[in-house]
Design an enzyme around this catalytic site. Structure first.
Site, PDB file in Angstrom:
ATOM      1  N   GLY A 122       0.822  -1.203   0.000  1.00 14.10           N
ATOM      2  CA  GLY A 122       0.000   0.000   0.000  1.00 14.10           C
ATOM      3  C   GLY A 122       0.857   1.255   0.000  1.00 14.10           C
ATOM      4  O   GLY A 122       1.882   1.314   0.687  1.00 14.10           O
ATOM      5  N   ALA A 191      23.862  -8.249  21.943  1.00 13.00           N
ATOM      6  CA  ALA A 191      23.338  -9.057  23.044  1.00 13.00           C
ATOM      7  C   ALA A 191      22.001  -8.520  23.523  1.00 13.00           C
ATOM      8  O   ALA A 191      21.747  -8.423  24.724  1.00 13.00           O
ATOM      9  CB  ALA A 191      24.339  -9.098  24.204  1.00 13.00           C
ATOM     10  N   LEU A 196      20.123 -12.787  22.144  1.00 15.41           N
ATOM     11  CA  LEU A 196      20.114 -13.734  23.260  1.00 15.41           C
ATOM     12  C   LEU A 196      19.168 -14.904  23.011  1.00 15.41           C
ATOM     13  O   LEU A 196      19.501 -16.062  23.294  1.00 15.41           O
ATOM     14  CB  LEU A 196      19.734 -13.012  24.554  1.00 15.41           C
ATOM     15  CG  LEU A 196      20.788 -12.058  25.123  1.00 15.41           C
ATOM     16  CD1 LEU A 196      20.209 -11.256  26.282  1.00 15.41           C
ATOM     17  CD2 LEU A 196      22.032 -12.823  25.574  1.00 15.41           C
ATOM     18  N   HIS A 454      -1.121 -21.638  46.508  1.00 18.78           N
ATOM     19  CA  HIS A 454       0.090 -22.358  46.898  1.00 18.78           C
ATOM     20  C   HIS A 454      -0.033 -23.816  46.457  1.00 18.78           C
ATOM     21  O   HIS A 454      -1.083 -24.429  46.637  1.00 18.78           O
ATOM     22  CB  HIS A 454       0.261 -22.308  48.419  1.00 18.78           C
ATOM     23  CG  HIS A 454       1.414 -23.138  48.909  1.00 18.78           C
ATOM     24  ND1 HIS A 454       2.722 -22.715  48.812  1.00 18.78           N
ATOM     25  CD2 HIS A 454       1.454 -24.375  49.486  1.00 18.78           C
ATOM     26  CE1 HIS A 454       3.520 -23.640  49.319  1.00 18.78           C
ATOM     27  NE2 HIS A 454       2.771 -24.665  49.732  1.00 18.78           N
TER      28      HIS A 454
END
Length: 475
Positions: A122, A191, A196, A454
């Site tokens: 476009g 890096a 990475l 938990h």
């Protein structure tokens, strides 16, 4: 005769296709133009993110993580596997399947939301009665007229001066996703996130990876406590990372790439690798858009100039995502796309740049939102810090992945959360709680008082919040 639309979106990456969908939801007639193609010439909407970025890299990261676990960690769980074999063509084929599923999903969403899709490039032609004349150049050319135009053309990888990408020896993120055989030695310049992540993929699959970074500090954009933990973890995995590097004139042949460089001590060095990934940033895609034809203003770095609402200097022309200022993140582009579609409809779209999370999908994962300690110190802001290590988290122990910690920074007086930094398992998922709290300008105490299930990794967030007030329960 030109086809008329309320909104024409140029680009179907995360910013573009999401903007088109939101505009259609708000009752606009919408067209979206995108030039990405599959190998057989069919439409492949989704932009860099879907085709050669976020999605395929995560597919390869997942596959390479399974390979790493099978080779080195399953025995810890009592699962003995002998003769693990890598079938790279199958691994890469799975990645391609995942990409196609996302391409097809976007095309389905266009159909579902009655968005007209044009496969091609476009470009602006002129300002005409009724809005903007847009030319679509593709398998069949089309002329469109739009009351509003949203430019979402994205970005492309930046090459080293004098060293174009050939995607065979010298690779961008695109070529790095489809290396035909695991290289014995792989070099990476830069890096950052791409370097990475892709360096991690090929290191897991068996390559000897060396990453060269020009900045004096590793991951300078991250909280430095997180960066130091990450560098230690990557070194343990076998990623060789050098900082403060000055790259010389790189030479590429049919069999190898030679990278001369000066190291941090000023000594001259030479890295010879089978293939080289260059990940030194990205540049906005404005070529072929007709910028000069209609006078669309660019800033000093070549990005489309926009105000806080993503308006350009031209009436009813907007721009979002990588092609404008701000972090080059898919989710930032999506938020801007939604906000612009809502502004066009007379609503008050909003993007809070202060709560856009950043994620690096390595192992360990790294995620953060808001300010880091370096920034707060520079600003002279008084703050409190609390952190909690995953080694003290029951779920992390059960997973066998206790690297890293959660760190929360809060205002010293009001306790408002100013930044959250995570390195460890599922950091990409855990960061969302921090984003939510910060959007509501919540306090560390708010997180500390919320009941977390938990055993879960999210308990580390709660404990880090408790640590801000020096009252951790499990460390």
């Amino acid at each position: 005769m030109a086809k008329q639309f309320d909104v024409v979106v140029i680009g179907a990456g995360p910013g573009g296709y999401i903007a088109a969908i939101r505009a259609a939801q708000l009752g606009q007639s919408v067209a979206c133009i995108d030039a990405w193609s599959t190998a057989d010439g069919k439409p492949a909407p989704g932009g860099t993110c879907t085709n050669v970025g976020c999605i395929p890299s995560k597919a390869l990261l997942q596959s390479s993580e399974h390979y790493e676990q099978a080779n080195h960690h399953f025995a810890e769980h009592g699962i003995e596997i002998k003769g693990v074999e890598l079938k790279l063509d199958t691994l890469v084929g799975r990645k391609d399947t995942v990409v196609k599923q996302n391409n097809d999903g976007i095309l389905y969403l266009f159909k579902k939301n009655k968005i007209t899709f044009f496969h091609g490039t476009g470009s602006f032609v002129a300002h005409v009665d009724g809005g903007w004349s847009i030319k679509v150049s593709g398998t069949s050319d089309e002329d469109l007229v739009a009351k509003h135009v949203i430019v979402a053309t994205g970005s492309s990888p930046r090459a080293l001066p004098g060293l174009p990408f050939d995607e065979t020896q010298v690779l961008s993120n695109d070529g790095a996703l489809r290396i035909p055989a695991v290289p014995k030695k792989l070099g990476v310049i830069g890096a950052g996130v791409i370097g990475l992540e892709l360096g991690s993929v090929w290191r897991r699959l068996g390559a000897e990876v060396t990453i060269l970074e020009a900045m004096p500090e590793f991951l300078a954009v991250a909280d430095q406590q997180v960066a130091k933990e990450a560098q230690k973890a990557f070194a343990k995995q076998g990623l060789a990372i050098q900082t403060s590097v000055k790259i010389g004139e790189v030479k590429s042949t049919a069999k190898s790439v030679t990278v001369p460089y000066t190291d941090a001590s000023g000594a001259e060095q030479k890295l010879v690798v089978d293939r080289l990934i260059v990940s030194i940033g990205r540049v906005p895609n404005v070529s072929g858009l007709g910028v000069e034809t209609v006078g669309l203003k660019l800033d000093e770095r070549g990005f489309i100039a926009v105000d806080d609402d993503c308006k350009t200097n031209l009436p009813n022309v907007w721009a979002v995502g990588d092609v404008v200022r701000g972090p080059m993140l898919a989710h930032k582009a999506e938020e801007e796309g939604v906000a612009v579609a809502e502004r066009i409809a007379g609503q008050h779209g909003h993007v809070n740049f202060g709560t856009i999370p950043s994620v690096i999908y390595t192992s360990p994962e790294i995620a953060w939102v808001g300010k880091n300690e370096q920034q707060l110190k520079t600003e002279g802001r008084e703050y409190k810090a609390g952190s909690f290590p995953f080694m003290a988290n029951g779920r992390a122990r059960a997973l066998g992945d206790t690297t890293g910690f959660v760190k929360i920074l809060a205002d010293a007086k009001t306790d408002e959360v100013l930044g959250v930094h995570i390195i460890g398992p599922q950091a990409s998922e855990l960061i969302s709680e921090a984003v939510t709290i910060m959007e509501f300008r919540g306090a560390a105490e708010d997180i500390a008082r919320i009941c977390h299930a938990h055993p879960t990794l999210s308990e580390a967030m709660k404990e880090a919040a408790l640590a801000v007030d020096k009252r951790t329960l499990n460390f």
